[in-house]
Design a protein around this motif. Sequence first.
Motif, PDB file in Angstrom:
ATOM      1  N   UNK A  63      -1.678   6.212   9.715  1.00  0.00           N
ATOM      2  CA  UNK A  63      -1.835   5.972   8.285  1.00  0.00           C
ATOM      3  C   UNK A  63      -1.292   4.602   7.889  1.00  0.00           C
ATOM      4  N   UNK A  64      -0.158   4.213   8.499  1.00  0.00           N
ATOM      5  CA  UNK A  64       0.426   2.903   8.194  1.00  0.00           C
ATOM      6  C   UNK A  64      -0.457   1.777   8.714  1.00  0.00           C
ATOM      7  N   UNK A  65      -0.988   1.919   9.931  1.00  0.00           N
ATOM      8  CA  UNK A  65      -1.851   0.885  10.487  1.00  0.00           C
ATOM      9  C   UNK A  65      -3.127   0.726   9.661  1.00  0.00           C
ATOM     10  N   UNK A  78      -4.286   6.862  -0.432  1.00  0.00           N
ATOM     11  CA  UNK A  78      -3.793   5.546  -0.033  1.00  0.00           C
ATOM     12  C   UNK A  78      -4.242   4.529  -1.072  1.00  0.00           C
ATOM     13  N   UNK A  79      -3.271   3.845  -1.700  1.00  0.00           N
ATOM     14  CA  UNK A  79      -3.556   2.944  -2.823  1.00  0.00           C
ATOM     15  C   UNK A  79      -2.886   1.595  -2.622  1.00  0.00           C
ATOM     16  N   UNK A  80      -3.611   0.532  -2.926  1.00  0.00           N
ATOM     17  CA  UNK A  80      -3.093  -0.831  -2.804  1.00  0.00           C
ATOM     18  C   UNK A  80      -2.596  -1.296  -4.168  1.00  0.00           C
ATOM     19  N   UNK A  81      -1.372  -1.833  -4.200  1.00  0.00           N
ATOM     20  CA  UNK A  81      -0.772  -2.283  -5.454  1.00  0.00           C
ATOM     21  C   UNK A  81      -0.350  -3.741  -5.372  1.00  0.00           C
ATOM     22  N   UNK A  82      -0.639  -4.465  -6.447  1.00  0.00           N
ATOM     23  CA  UNK A  82      -0.006  -5.757  -6.673  1.00  0.00           C
ATOM     24  C   UNK A  82       0.801  -5.635  -7.965  1.00  0.00           C
ATOM     25  N   UNK A  96       0.849  -1.185   0.000  1.00  0.00           N
ATOM     26  CA  UNK A  96       0.000   0.000   0.000  1.00  0.00           C
ATOM     27  C   UNK A  96       0.889   1.239   0.000  1.00  0.00           C
ATOM     28  N   UNK A  97       0.611   2.140  -0.919  1.00  0.00           N
ATOM     29  CA  UNK A  97       1.363   3.391  -1.015  1.00  0.00           C
ATOM     30  C   UNK A  97       0.508   4.522  -0.449  1.00  0.00           C
ATOM     31  N   UNK A  98       1.099   5.292   0.451  1.00  0.00           N
ATOM     32  CA  UNK A  98       0.421   6.437   1.056  1.00  0.00           C
ATOM     33  C   UNK A  98       1.189   7.684   0.643  1.00  0.00           C
TER      34      UNK A  98
END
Length: 311
Positions: free
Chosen positions: A58-60, A92-96, A19-21
């Motif tokens: 934010x990380x949690x 906040x974006x989730x990447x694979x 996840x990129x914040x």
Amino acid sequence: MGFDLEALREAVNTHGKVTRVVIAAIKGSSPREVGAAMLVWQGGQSGTIGGGTLEYQAAETARTQTVPSRLTQHALGPDLGQCCGGAVSLLTEVYDLDAVNALDDTIIARSASGAEMPLSVKRLMAQVRGQGTVPQPHLLDGWMVEPVHKPTRKLWIWGAGHVGRALVDVLSPLPELAITWVDTGPERFPGDIPASVTAVPAAKPAELVRHAPRDAEHLVLTYSHNLDLELCNRLLTHGFGFAGLIGSATKWARFRSRLAALGHSPERISRITCPIGDPGLGKHPQMIAVGVAAQLLRPARQNELKKDLSA
């Protein structure tokens, strides 16, 4: 700073989903600028959006995010234990791996809500691709626009001994540096070279000087004085943005004499900086590395580089 695509790709290859914040917008004061980002995965993270409670929360939250993307607002006040007094918007974006491979390698624009791209963003994208302009990261009509980060400075480190290794440890995290690391054989390098560093084993390192860009910066610190001298000779003939040589005043006096005998003028020889770093910090490799890093990054050093390149 822009979207560090290679760092994201490396993190996804290593950790799976990441996840990129990123700080998308700021009002008032903030511990970091728009475009500052961190990568978060189960059990770890890299980068920073400013530390403190904001980053921790934010990380949690990023580790449990189930939607692909979301944009949130945060006041930097007493509730977060921070006294900046401003507010930030976080994307906040989730990447694979598939999501990473789908990203553009020049400029990345996306909407957290999935809305259709507005005309303002289309115009900006066309300008970037047509004119080669590089916009600053910013939020435009609900779309986050970030240029893909490209290192702006090319640094060649000649020598993988104790000081060379300490320099790579200190300098490799800096996103503006593209580091090429040269020594005489693969056994000279450590086993864990940062992904941002290109290690080049070469039986005759001086032969590689002709492949270096003429605006590159060089740090010469091999195990051999003869090799150091040959590298300085080749660099003076080839051209460079900056060249620094490790050594004492005595070594440099000897080198100046020998370089003059090889046909280089005093003015040209004086473009090499020796010694490098801050002698007052001591001779421990990490202290040398800290001093050299400060020398390279000091604003005055940048002004000198610009003058040299325009001469």
